[in-house]
Write an enzyme that holds these catalytic residues in place. Sequence first.
Site, PDB file in Angstrom:
ATOM      1  N   ASP A   1       0.768  -0.894   0.137  1.00  0.00           N
ATOM      2  CA  ASP A   1      -0.028   0.039  -0.037  1.00  0.00           C
ATOM      3  C   ASP A   1       0.699   1.264   0.023  1.00  0.00           C
ATOM      4  OD1 ASP A   1      -1.580   2.153   0.511  1.00  0.00           O
ATOM      5  OD2 ASP A   1      -2.468   1.279   2.488  1.00  0.00           O
TER       6      ASP A   1
ATOM      7  N   LYS B   1       2.223  11.094  -3.352  1.00  0.00           N
ATOM      8  CA  LYS B   1       1.317  10.450  -4.281  1.00  0.00           C
ATOM      9  C   LYS B   1       0.338  11.471  -5.076  1.00  0.00           C
ATOM     10  CE  LYS B   1      -2.127   6.760  -3.321  1.00  0.00           C
ATOM     11  NZ  LYS B   1      -2.586   5.785  -2.520  1.00  0.00           N
TER      12      LYS B   1
ATOM     13  N   GLU C   1      -7.101   0.330  -4.812  1.00  0.00           N
ATOM     14  CA  GLU C   1      -7.425   0.105  -3.232  1.00  0.00           C
ATOM     15  C   GLU C   1      -8.736  -0.216  -2.825  1.00  0.00           C
ATOM     16  OE1 GLU C   1      -6.024   4.226  -2.035  1.00  0.00           O
ATOM     17  OE2 GLU C   1      -4.062   3.676  -2.927  1.00  0.00           O
TER      18      GLU C   1
ATOM     19  N   ASP D   1     -12.979   4.962   2.245  1.00  0.00           N
ATOM     20  CA  ASP D   1     -11.534   5.205   2.546  1.00  0.00           C
ATOM     21  C   ASP D   1     -11.146   6.701   2.865  1.00  0.00           C
ATOM     22  OD1 ASP D   1      -8.756   5.245   2.712  1.00  0.00           O
ATOM     23  OD2 ASP D   1      -8.509   4.031   0.954  1.00  0.00           O
TER      24      ASP D   1
HETATM   25  P1  ADP Z   1      -3.224   7.280   3.510  1.00  0.00           P
HETATM   26  O1  ADP Z   1      -3.921   6.223   3.184  1.00  0.00           O
HETATM   27  O2  ADP Z   1      -3.739   8.789   3.343  1.00  0.00           O
HETATM   28  O3  ADP Z   1      -1.844   7.116   3.667  1.00  0.00           O
HETATM   29  P2  ADP Z   1      -3.812   6.358   6.273  1.00  0.00           P
HETATM   30  O4  ADP Z   1      -5.083   5.440   5.868  1.00  0.00           O
HETATM   31  O5  ADP Z   1      -2.982   5.667   6.748  1.00  0.00           O
HETATM   32  O6  ADP Z   1      -3.452   7.427   5.435  1.00  0.00           O
HETATM   33  O7  ADP Z   1      -4.528   7.221   7.557  1.00  0.00           O
HETATM   34  C1  ADP Z   1      -3.641   8.281   7.905  1.00  0.00           C
HETATM   35  C2  ADP Z   1      -4.676   9.189   8.797  1.00  0.00           C
HETATM   36  O8  ADP Z   1      -5.333   8.520   9.799  1.00  0.00           O
HETATM   37  C3  ADP Z   1      -3.828  10.352   9.375  1.00  0.00           C
HETATM   38  O9  ADP Z   1      -4.416  11.800   9.175  1.00  0.00           O
HETATM   39  C4  ADP Z   1      -4.059  10.035  10.849  1.00  0.00           C
HETATM   40  O10 ADP Z   1      -3.938  11.197  11.814  1.00  0.00           O
HETATM   41  C5  ADP Z   1      -5.474   9.265  10.808  1.00  0.00           C
HETATM   42  N1  ADP Z   1      -5.658   8.554  12.220  1.00  0.00           N
HETATM   43  C6  ADP Z   1      -4.834   7.402  12.364  1.00  0.00           C
HETATM   44  N2  ADP Z   1      -5.397   6.931  13.502  1.00  0.00           N
HETATM   45  C7  ADP Z   1      -6.469   7.688  14.183  1.00  0.00           C
HETATM   46  C8  ADP Z   1      -7.430   7.774  15.116  1.00  0.00           C
HETATM   47  N3  ADP Z   1      -7.243   7.037  16.182  1.00  0.00           N
HETATM   48  N4  ADP Z   1      -8.275   8.631  15.129  1.00  0.00           N
HETATM   49  C9  ADP Z   1      -8.232   9.732  14.214  1.00  0.00           C
HETATM   50  N5  ADP Z   1      -7.476   9.566  13.178  1.00  0.00           N
HETATM   51  C10 ADP Z   1      -6.471   8.562  12.874  1.00  0.00           C
HETATM   52 MG    MG Z   2      -4.746   4.708   2.053  1.00  0.00          MG
END
Ligand code: ADP
Ligand code: MG
Length: 586
Positions: free
Chosen positions: A9, A69, A157, A180
Site C-alpha cells: 500500500d 502520491k 485500493e 476510505d
Molecule cells: P493514507 O492512506 O492517506 O496514507 P492512512 O489510511 O494511513 O492514510 O491514514 C492516516 C490518517 O489517519 C492520518 O491523518 C491519521 O491522523 C489518521 N488516524 C490514524 N489513527 C487515527 C485515530 N485513532 N483517530 C483519528 N485519526 C486517526
Molecule cells: Mg490509504
Amino acid sequence: MSDVIVGIDLGTTQSAVGVVESGFPILLADEEGERLVPSAVWFGRDGEVEVGRRALRRAGVDEVVTSVKSLMGRRSDEVDGRLTVEGKVKVGAGEFLPEEISAEILKEVKMMAEERLDGEVVKAVITVPAYFHDGQRAATKRAGELAGLEVVRILSEPTAAALSYGLERLGEEARVAVFDLGGGTFDVSILEMREGVFEVVATAGDTNLGGDDFDEALAGWVAEKLGVDLGELEVLDRVKWLGEARRVKHVLSEEDEAVFRMPFVGEVEVGREDFEGMMGGFLDRMEGACRRALLDSGVEVEDLQAVVMVGGSSRIPVVKERVKRVFGKEPDLSQHPDEAIARGAAIQAGILAGTVREVVLLDVTPLSLGIETMGGLMNVLIPRNTTIPCKAGEMFTNAADGQRSMRVRVLQGERELAADNWELGVFEVDFVSARRGQARVGVEFRIDADGILSVLARDVATGEDVVVEIGSAAVDVGEAKVEQMVSESVEFAFEDMNARVFEEAKLKADELLPAVDEALGVAGELLSGEERSEIVKARDEVVEAVEQRETAALKGAVERLDQATEHLAALIVERATGAFFSGSDD
Ligand code: ADP
Ligand code: MG
C-alpha cells in the site's frame, strides 16, 4: 524465496507491505516493530536519503517531501506550483521526479520485507486509488521499477479493501461500499462482485480531504483560543502545532476530552463535541461524495450487502456515525483501518503467486462475447457468466453510403476497446447496397450445451444468412487467462470507460461536424452573427478536442455544439418541410 510476491500500500501519508504466510495475510514490520511507514522522504545534499519516521524527524529543520502520491503522473499546471515545468519536486538538495521520490519509499518497504522474510523480494502488487488514470498508474509502476521491483499488478485500493475484508464470501453479485478516509484524501467506491472478482462500478471522493485537514482545523481552533496566529509561525513551530493537534485528534477517537499542550504557549482542553463541531463541513463533503458514488453506480442503499471503512481517519467516531446514516447500515471497521489496503494487496499477491486458491467456474461463459462496432468498440452480445446454452442477438447497420458488406469480428473479453479483447473469428456479410444507416444486418450468437459458439448474420432485406461456427474457444479458455482478462478489465475500468466515452463522443462529432458545415452553408445566413460565431467556436472546440484526444473536453464541446446548432437545425428542418420560406431574415 525469490518468487514470493509482496503486496504494497503506497499511501499518501503512510505505506505498508504485506505477504501471505501459511494462508494468512500479514504485514511486515520494521526493526522497531512498526508496520506503517510514513510516506515521507528527505534528500541530503550529499546524496543520502532518509525515509519514514527518520525523514519526519527532520521536518521543520529541513525540507521533507510528503504526500508525493498526489503528484504522481501529474503535470505542473494541474498541481498549482508543487511541480516545476519539468514535472519535478524541488527541494534543497535538488529536483526529483515524483516517481523517484515514491521509489525511495518503495525501496524502504522492499528492504523491510527482505529483512523480515530473510531473502530477496522482487515481485510486488502495488495499490492505487480507483480514480488513478493511466498516467498515474504508469508512474506508480515506474516508481516500483526504480526501486528494483517487478510490479506484477497495479491493484485498485477499494478492491484491496474488499479482499482484506473477505467480501468474496458474500457470493455472486454482492454489492458493497468501500469508504476510505486517509491522511490527505477521501475515496468512496461501490463494488460489485462477480465470481470472486470485484469490479469497481463507481468511485467518488475528494483528493483534498483527510486527516491533515482535521489536524489543521483543530490546531487553528486552539490557536484562536490562545491568541496565536498559525500563519505567522515558523515552519518548525507549525510542525509542532500540527503534531500536537494530531495527537489530540487521536485521543479524541477514544476519549471525551483531551488537553492540547504547547510548551511555553499554553494549554487548552478540547472536548470531543468541540472537535465534532469543527468536522461539520468535512462530513457534509464526505456525505456528498457518498451520494454521488451511489447515484453513479445506480445501486440503491438497500442493495448493499456491506459497507466497509478503511483509512486511519475512519476511526473518528463521528465519521462512522455519518457513514452509518448515509448508507443506513452499520459499517464494518473490524479490520485495522490503516492496514486493510496492504493486507488486501498481500492477498492479491498470494493469489498471483498461487499461495491462495481460487474458485473454478463451469458451464457459464467465462468471458463476454461480442462483436466490434463503429469506433473500434466492443459490443457485448453475451455477457460473461451467462449460463449455457444461450443465445442473443442485435441489429447492426452500415456506417457508409453504398456499403455492400460488413465485416463481423467476433470477440471475447471484458475490455471496452475491441483491440484489447481476443479475436475468435472474422467474416464478411454481404448486403444490398444502401445509404448510410439504411441496411439492416441481424447478428445472433448461439452457444450450445457443448459450448460451441455459432454466429449467424442475416441481411434483413434479402433474408440471406451467413452462419459461422467458431468452435469451443468460447468456453474453453484457461483459468489463468480468464483471471488475467477479468482483472485487467477491473484495473483498466477507468481508462476503458474513458476510451469508450471518447470514441462515442468522437463518433457523434464525426457525424455532427459535416452536418454542421453543410447546414451553415445552406442556412447560415439566416442566423445572427452572434449565433454563427458561437457555432463556429463550438465547432472549433470539437475539432481541437478530437485532435488533443481530450475526452471530457470533447464531450462538453459536442454538447455545446449540439446546443448551439439547435436553432440552425430547426431552420433546416423547416426549410426541408417547406413550412419556411421568406426573403426576410429573422
Ligand atoms: P493514507 O492512506 O492517506 O496514507 P492512512 O489510511 O494511513 O492514510 O491514514 C492516516 C490518517 O489517519 C492520518 O491523518 C491519521 O491522523 C489518521 N488516524 C490514524 N489513527 C487515527 C485515530 N485513532 N483517530 C483519528 N485519526 C486517526
Ligand atoms: Mg490509504
